[in-house]
Design a protein around this motif. Sequence first.
Motif, mmCIF file in Angstrom:
data_model
loop_
_atom_site.group_PDB
_atom_site.id
_atom_site.type_symbol
_atom_site.label_atom_id
_atom_site.label_comp_id
_atom_site.label_asym_id
_atom_site.label_seq_id
_atom_site.Cartn_x
_atom_site.Cartn_y
_atom_site.Cartn_z
ATOM 1 N N CYS A 76 39.312 35.483 25.094
ATOM 2 C CA CYS A 76 39.545 35.223 25.963
ATOM 3 C C CYS A 76 39.972 33.407 25.792
ATOM 4 O O CYS A 76 41.611 32.827 26.387
ATOM 5 N N PRO A 106 37.967 35.715 32.010
ATOM 6 C CA PRO A 106 37.897 36.841 31.630
ATOM 7 C C PRO A 106 37.989 37.386 32.816
ATOM 8 O O PRO A 106 38.519 37.320 34.353
ATOM 9 N N CYS A 143 45.812 39.142 25.049
ATOM 10 C CA CYS A 143 44.171 39.149 25.637
ATOM 11 C C CYS A 143 44.836 39.383 27.195
ATOM 12 O O CYS A 143 43.115 40.280 27.722
ATOM 13 N N GLN A 147 43.487 43.213 29.413
ATOM 14 C CA GLN A 147 42.253 43.536 30.140
ATOM 15 C C GLN A 147 42.218 44.059 31.949
ATOM 16 O O GLN A 147 43.455 44.708 31.563
#
Length: 185
Positions: A76, A106, A143, A147
């Motif tokens: 992250c 995150p 990133c 998620q």
Amino acid sequence: MTGEADAGDGDIDIRPYDPARDDRALWALKTGFERGIGAGTGGDEKESAYKAKLTDDYRERWLAWVERCVDEDPGCVVVADASAADTESDRTSEGRSLVGYAFVLPDSLSFVWDAAVLNEIHLAPASRGTGVADDLFEAALACARGQDLPLDRMVLDVDRENERARAFYERYGFEHWGEMVARGL
């Protein structure tokens, strides 16, 4: 995610932030980020407010928070490391060679805005216009794509007066999506 970018003077490695070795250099970049926001996007009052918050206590709390985020999601926070270029002009005042960073919250915090949140992206002024910001942003997108998000989108907060940042984000397809307002506590 790691990758290499050509920053004119040599290779820049985009790699995950390592709290044990990068904390001082990341803090130096964070200080530049905050001072740039204060000085470049408001009057004297805003500049003073942003400068005043950069205390030792804030540094310790912010770095601890970053470390907690990285413990949860190692990718992250990514940094642009110019040690491969090994030029004095790329080194920070602490001797580290970080020239930028990107920080995506995150996914446990994605419910803040129901999306991936690009918390910060910053590049040292001497490294701007080299393509490194693009590489940092691509790492941030990678990133975010990994998620588990409520909405398949990335959001960020950008000051209306920060024309350079707004142009960067518009180039990547960001569009106005609501408006953040604030007041003192």
